[in-house]
Design a protein around this motif. Structure first.
Motif, mmCIF file in Angstrom:
data_model
loop_
_atom_site.group_PDB
_atom_site.id
_atom_site.type_symbol
_atom_site.label_atom_id
_atom_site.label_comp_id
_atom_site.label_asym_id
_atom_site.label_seq_id
_atom_site.Cartn_x
_atom_site.Cartn_y
_atom_site.Cartn_z
ATOM 1 N N ALA A 69 0.815 -1.216 0.000
ATOM 2 C CA ALA A 69 0.000 0.000 0.000
ATOM 3 C C ALA A 69 0.847 1.263 0.000
ATOM 4 O O ALA A 69 0.309 2.374 -0.080
ATOM 5 N N TYR A 70 2.175 1.105 0.063
ATOM 6 C CA TYR A 70 3.071 2.260 0.102
ATOM 7 C C TYR A 70 3.902 2.405 -1.174
ATOM 8 O O TYR A 70 4.839 3.203 -1.210
ATOM 9 N N ARG A 71 3.553 1.629 -2.215
ATOM 10 C CA ARG A 71 4.194 1.868 -3.513
ATOM 11 C C ARG A 71 3.877 3.278 -3.965
ATOM 12 O O ARG A 71 2.809 3.828 -3.676
ATOM 13 N N MET A 72 4.777 3.897 -4.710
ATOM 14 C CA MET A 72 4.663 5.323 -4.984
ATOM 15 C C MET A 72 3.383 5.709 -5.700
ATOM 16 O O MET A 72 2.905 6.839 -5.570
ATOM 17 N N SER A 73 2.793 4.800 -6.442
ATOM 18 C CA SER A 73 1.537 5.121 -7.103
ATOM 19 C C SER A 73 0.435 5.437 -6.101
ATOM 20 O O SER A 73 -0.500 6.203 -6.409
ATOM 21 N N GLU A 74 0.534 4.896 -4.881
ATOM 22 C CA GLU A 74 -0.517 5.094 -3.891
ATOM 23 C C GLU A 74 -0.500 6.488 -3.265
ATOM 24 O O GLU A 74 -1.519 7.183 -3.279
ATOM 25 N N PRO A 75 0.614 6.958 -2.688
ATOM 26 C CA PRO A 75 0.605 8.329 -2.174
ATOM 27 C C PRO A 75 0.416 9.375 -3.264
ATOM 28 O O PRO A 75 -0.115 10.461 -2.992
ATOM 29 N N THR A 76 0.825 9.046 -4.484
ATOM 30 C CA THR A 76 0.581 9.978 -5.590
ATOM 31 C C THR A 76 -0.916 10.101 -5.842
ATOM 32 O O THR A 76 -1.458 11.215 -5.971
ATOM 33 N N ALA A 77 -1.602 8.963 -5.883
ATOM 34 C CA ALA A 77 -3.055 8.992 -6.053
ATOM 35 C C ALA A 77 -3.740 9.660 -4.864
ATOM 36 O O ALA A 77 -4.771 10.334 -5.024
ATOM 37 N N ASP A 78 -3.172 9.501 -3.669
ATOM 38 C CA ASP A 78 -3.722 10.190 -2.498
ATOM 39 C C ASP A 78 -3.709 11.698 -2.704
ATOM 40 O O ASP A 78 -4.698 12.391 -2.403
ATOM 41 N N ALA A 79 -2.578 12.217 -3.164
ATOM 42 C CA ALA A 79 -2.456 13.661 -3.346
ATOM 43 C C ALA A 79 -3.490 14.179 -4.335
ATOM 44 O O ALA A 79 -4.120 15.225 -4.121
ATOM 45 N N VAL A 80 -3.680 13.439 -5.428
ATOM 46 C CA VAL A 80 -4.688 13.832 -6.414
ATOM 47 C C VAL A 80 -6.078 13.805 -5.795
ATOM 48 O O VAL A 80 -6.892 14.723 -5.986
ATOM 49 N N ALA A 81 -6.363 12.759 -5.016
ATOM 50 C CA ALA A 81 -7.682 12.623 -4.402
ATOM 51 C C ALA A 81 -7.942 13.720 -3.374
ATOM 52 O O ALA A 81 -9.068 14.212 -3.252
ATOM 53 N N VAL A 82 -6.906 14.124 -2.640
ATOM 54 C CA VAL A 82 -7.071 15.221 -1.689
ATOM 55 C C VAL A 82 -7.352 16.526 -2.428
ATOM 56 O O VAL A 82 -8.219 17.312 -2.016
ATOM 57 N N LEU A 83 -6.634 16.773 -3.512
ATOM 58 C CA LEU A 83 -6.930 17.961 -4.316
ATOM 59 C C LEU A 83 -8.373 17.933 -4.809
ATOM 60 O O LEU A 83 -9.080 18.950 -4.770
ATOM 61 N N ASP A 84 -8.808 16.774 -5.257
ATOM 62 C CA ASP A 84 -10.202 16.637 -5.708
ATOM 63 C C ASP A 84 -11.169 16.974 -4.580
ATOM 64 O O ASP A 84 -12.143 17.716 -4.775
#
Length: 273
Positions: A69-84
């Motif tokens: 769950a800590y592969r880089m694609s996950e925190p990257t998607a988190d950042a996008v989702a928070v912006l959303d």
């Protein structure tokens, strides 16, 4: 405030004028949003609105147990989702350490969401990968990765009142105590932070590519992690306005050791200097 995104709950700390252009602040390990406490007010003075996320593993409500769950694609998607969730179409991004890595991934994979990128301490991952291949000195600088990925990492870092963690923060002295205390007292926080290292695959084909947003990379000559080769070769991965800012006499902990100089670099990139 708490932002619910992707089935998790992120602690997000906002500040500055409510109508200011948004700036997303992304922390590294073993820190949290507080590493920007001396930087953010200088951005607010220029009319910017900041949003500092306690990222995956740091926010108590966003601390999955699985290493994957800590592969880089996950925190990257988190950042996008928070912006959303915040209703922000695009933001200026400032990231330090692992936060810089997330910034590189954002700028590569979601350029429409990134107005500008200021990456601090950690260079473009492919430039770092090159330096690791050609420079024994860079491999030596990052030998700690194997320790952080090991099963003994937690015991080692917390032994003798977290002496190893405290030693990491030696350049900023007592400023680092609050992070050490959090690692000692918050269940699962240290393991979650180390899982960012454990999930690293290195050189994966889906690592960031060419960066097509205006970018500044901030490197410091007393950084024990990143050598000059990786810093210089980061330019190879930019296809937009790019600047390398080199700080003399500053360690890896740039946002707390040199907040004024970092603010100058970030504001220049944003276009407010």
């Amino acid at each position: 405030m708490e932002i619910k995104a992707r089935g998790l709950t992120f602690d997000v700390y906002e500040g500055g004028p409510s109508d200011g252009d948004p700036v997303l602040l992304l922390h590294g390990f073993p820190q949290d949003h507080r590493e920007f406490d001396r930087l953010a007010p200088q951005l607010h003075e220029k009319g910017l609105r900041t949003y500092a996320i306690d990222q995956r593993g740091t926010s108590p409500g966003a601390r999955p147990a699985d290493v994957g769950a800590y592969r880089m694609s996950e925190p990257t998607a988190d950042a996008v989702a928070v912006l959303d969730a915040l209703g922000i179409e695009s933001a200026h991004v400032i990231g330090h350490d692992w936060g810089a890595v997330v910034g590189w991934w954002l700028a590569s994979g979601y350029p429409e969401r990134v107005r500008t990128l200021t990456a601090v301490s950690v260079p473009h991952p492919k430039a770092l990968g090159l330096a690791l291949r050609v420079r024994a000195s860079q491999r030596a600088r990052m030998a700690y990765f194997k320790l952080f990925q090991s099963r003994i990492a937690e015991r080692f870092l917390l032994a003798r009142d977290a002496a190893a963690l405290r030693a990491m923060f030696q350049p900023i002295g007592a400023t680092g105590d609050k992070y050490v205390e959090s690692m000692q007292t918050e269940p699962g926080r240290l393991t979650a932070g180390l899982n960012w290292y454990r999930a690293t695959t290195g050189g994966s084909p889906d690592s960031p590519g060419i960066i097509r947003v205006p970018t500044t990379y901030v490197w410091s000559d007393r950084d024990g992690v990143v050598g000059l080769t990786a810093a210089l070769r980061t330019r190879d991965w930019g296809d937009a306005d790019y600047q390398l800012v080199a700080m003399r006499g500053i360690s890896h902990w740039v946002p707390e050791q040199a907040p004024a100089a970092l603010a100058d670099a970030a504001l220049a990139r944003i276009g407010l200097v």
